[in-house]
Design a protein around this motif. Structure first.
Motif, short mmCIF file in Angstrom:
data_model
loop_
_atom_site.label_atom_id
_atom_site.label_comp_id
_atom_site.label_asym_id
_atom_site.label_seq_id
_atom_site.Cartn_x
_atom_site.Cartn_y
_atom_site.Cartn_z
N PHE A 28 1.38 29.63 -28.54
CA PHE A 28 2.72 29.08 -28.76
C PHE A 28 2.72 27.57 -28.51
CE2 PHE A 28 6.88 27.88 -27.01
CZ PHE A 28 7.68 28.17 -28.10
N ARG A 29 2.02 27.14 -27.43
CA ARG A 29 1.95 25.71 -27.12
C ARG A 29 1.20 24.95 -28.23
NH1 ARG A 29 1.35 27.62 -21.71
NH2 ARG A 29 -0.93 27.66 -21.96
N GLU A 30 0.14 25.57 -28.75
CA GLU A 30 -0.60 24.93 -29.85
C GLU A 30 0.28 24.79 -31.10
OE1 GLU A 30 -4.04 27.27 -30.48
OE2 GLU A 30 -5.10 26.55 -28.68
N LEU A 31 1.02 25.86 -31.41
CA LEU A 31 1.92 25.79 -32.57
C LEU A 31 3.01 24.74 -32.35
CD1 LEU A 31 2.32 29.58 -33.41
CD2 LEU A 31 1.08 27.87 -34.74
N HIS A 32 3.49 24.64 -31.11
CA HIS A 32 4.51 23.65 -30.79
C HIS A 32 3.97 22.23 -30.99
CE1 HIS A 32 8.22 22.24 -29.00
NE2 HIS A 32 7.52 21.47 -28.16
N LEU A 33 2.73 22.00 -30.53
CA LEU A 33 2.11 20.68 -30.71
C LEU A 33 1.89 20.38 -32.19
CD1 LEU A 33 -0.48 20.73 -27.77
CD2 LEU A 33 1.61 19.37 -27.92
N LEU A 34 1.43 21.40 -32.94
CA LEU A 34 1.22 21.19 -34.38
C LEU A 34 2.52 20.89 -35.09
CD1 LEU A 34 -1.36 24.02 -35.16
CD2 LEU A 34 -1.79 21.57 -35.12
N ARG A 35 3.62 21.57 -34.68
CA ARG A 35 4.91 21.31 -35.30
C ARG A 35 5.38 19.89 -35.02
NH1 ARG A 35 10.28 24.08 -33.06
NH2 ARG A 35 9.82 22.49 -31.50
N ASN A 36 5.19 19.43 -33.78
CA ASN A 36 5.58 18.06 -33.44
C ASN A 36 4.74 17.04 -34.21
OD1 ASN A 36 7.51 18.98 -31.66
ND2 ASN A 36 6.18 18.82 -29.86
N GLU A 37 3.44 17.34 -34.35
CA GLU A 37 2.57 16.43 -35.10
C GLU A 37 2.98 16.38 -36.58
OE1 GLU A 37 -0.46 13.67 -35.56
OE2 GLU A 37 0.37 14.55 -33.73
N ALA A 38 3.28 17.56 -37.16
CA ALA A 38 3.72 17.59 -38.56
C ALA A 38 5.05 16.86 -38.73
CB ALA A 38 3.85 19.04 -39.03
N ARG A 39 5.96 17.02 -37.74
CA ARG A 39 7.24 16.33 -37.81
C ARG A 39 7.04 14.82 -37.78
NH1 ARG A 39 11.22 18.12 -33.24
NH2 ARG A 39 11.07 20.07 -34.41
N LYS A 40 6.12 14.37 -36.91
CA LYS A 40 5.85 12.93 -36.82
C LYS A 40 5.25 12.40 -38.12
CE LYS A 40 3.89 11.50 -33.04
NZ LYS A 40 2.83 11.22 -32.05
N LEU A 41 4.29 13.16 -38.70
CA LEU A 41 3.66 12.73 -39.96
C LEU A 41 4.68 12.71 -41.10
CD1 LEU A 41 0.26 14.63 -39.73
CD2 LEU A 41 0.65 12.20 -39.39
N ASN A 42 5.55 13.71 -41.14
CA ASN A 42 6.58 13.74 -42.18
C ASN A 42 7.52 12.55 -42.06
OD1 ASN A 42 5.63 16.07 -43.36
ND2 ASN A 42 6.96 17.43 -42.16
N HIS A 43 7.88 12.22 -40.81
CA HIS A 43 8.77 11.07 -40.61
C HIS A 43 8.09 9.77 -41.05
CE1 HIS A 43 11.87 8.58 -38.84
NE2 HIS A 43 10.93 7.91 -38.18
N GLN A 44 6.80 9.62 -40.72
CA GLN A 44 6.07 8.42 -41.16
C GLN A 44 5.98 8.35 -42.67
OE1 GLN A 44 2.29 8.59 -39.22
NE2 GLN A 44 3.11 8.11 -37.18
N GLU A 45 5.75 9.50 -43.32
CA GLU A 45 5.65 9.52 -44.77
C GLU A 45 7.00 9.18 -45.41
OE1 GLU A 45 3.80 9.64 -48.34
OE2 GLU A 45 2.88 9.79 -46.35
N VAL A 46 8.09 9.67 -44.83
CA VAL A 46 9.42 9.36 -45.35
C VAL A 46 9.70 7.87 -45.23
CG1 VAL A 46 11.89 9.66 -44.94
CG2 VAL A 46 10.39 11.64 -45.00
N VAL A 47 9.32 7.28 -44.08
CA VAL A 47 9.53 5.84 -43.87
C VAL A 47 8.71 5.04 -44.88
CG1 VAL A 47 9.20 3.94 -42.27
CG2 VAL A 47 10.14 6.10 -41.45
N GLU A 48 7.44 5.44 -45.09
CA GLU A 48 6.59 4.73 -46.04
C GLU A 48 7.12 4.87 -47.47
OE1 GLU A 48 4.07 2.75 -45.51
OE2 GLU A 48 4.29 2.98 -43.35
N GLU A 49 7.60 6.05 -47.83
CA GLU A 49 8.14 6.26 -49.16
C GLU A 49 9.40 5.42 -49.37
OE1 GLU A 49 9.53 9.92 -52.10
OE2 GLU A 49 9.02 10.29 -50.01
N ASP A 50 10.23 5.32 -48.32
CA ASP A 50 11.43 4.50 -48.42
C ASP A 50 11.06 3.04 -48.63
OD1 ASP A 50 14.40 4.23 -48.12
OD2 ASP A 50 13.78 2.96 -46.46
#
Length: 234
Positions: A28-50
């Motif tokens: 569960f902790r690993e999945l939580h870390l992966l979710r946070n990492e994916a959320r961070k990468l998605n946010h960076q990609e959205v910022v770059e696309e903007d």
């Protein structure tokens, strides 16, 4: 002994359950870390696309051009530091296939862009005529020996009446003028309309529209137009 075995079984089951629980918590902790990492990468990609959407439409081409210019400047500095000619080094790095392809592309390209204004047309005519001139170097050397420094006039030189063209030069000029006249006679002035054609328009824009409509629908409306002209339309 059977009693001790019965006491050991609950302890073993509890240990297995605890181990299983720890394993689930770890996943569960690993999945939580992966979710946070994916959320961070998605946010960076959205910022770059903007950022990319806010850039000009030709930004990628400009960026590539600037990077290429920087590489060229660095290469020039390296060649200057080594005492080499950049143009020569650049030609040595071009493969024979690329050079042949560029030559074919250059030959296919039409340098005549058509009529833009009278000054450009006059310049194009001048360049075409000067390309046909084949200088007589022997005659030039003879004139240089004959006139010396006077062959190169200055602002104080008197030019009128000092030069007599040769018969060959006059004949060449006459032949070129006759060729130009003959070429001009092959072309005729384009008329904007046919004087004998029926006038079925009220202005130039309407005439263009009628021509376009005739081109697309003329074969379908020919009989209707004939009936209207004869006065037999139903």
């Amino acid at each position: 002994s059977s009693g001790s075995e019965d006491e050991a079984k609950p302890g073993t089951a509890a240990a297995a359950a605890e181990q299983k629980r720890e394993e689930r918590l770890r996943k569960f902790r690993e999945l939580h870390l992966l979710r946070n990492e994916a959320r961070k990468l998605n946010h960076q990609e959205v910022v770059e696309e903007d950022k990319r959407l806010k850039l000009p439409a030709n930004w990628e081409a400009k960026k590539a051009r600037l990077e290429w210019e920087l590489k060229v400047e660095e290469k020039k500095k390296e060649c200057a530091a080594r005492g080499e000619d950049y143009e020569r080094v650049k030609l040595l790095e071009i493969s024979a296939e690329d050079a042949e392809r560029w030559e074919r592309k250059k030959k296919r390209k039409n340098p005549d862009l058509g009529f833009s204004d009278y000054a450009a047309a006059q310049l194009r005519q001048y360049q075409r005529l000067t390309r046909q001139i084949k200088p007589d170097l022997e005659q030039y050397e003879r004139l240089k020996e004959q006139y010396g420094e006077a062959l190169y006039p200055t602002s104080d030189s008197l030019l009128h009446g000092t030069h007599v063209p040769s018969k060959e030069g006059i004949d060449r000029m006459v032949a070129d003028l006759e060729k130009q006249i003959e070429k001009r006679e092959k072309y005729s002035r384009r008329r904007p309309y046919n004087d004998d054609a029926d006038i079925d328009y009220i202005n130039e824009r309407n005439a263009k529209f009628n021509k376009k409509a005739e081109r697309f629908y003329g074969k379908y409306t020919a009989e209707i137009k004939q009936n209207l002209e004869r006065g037999t339309a139903v």
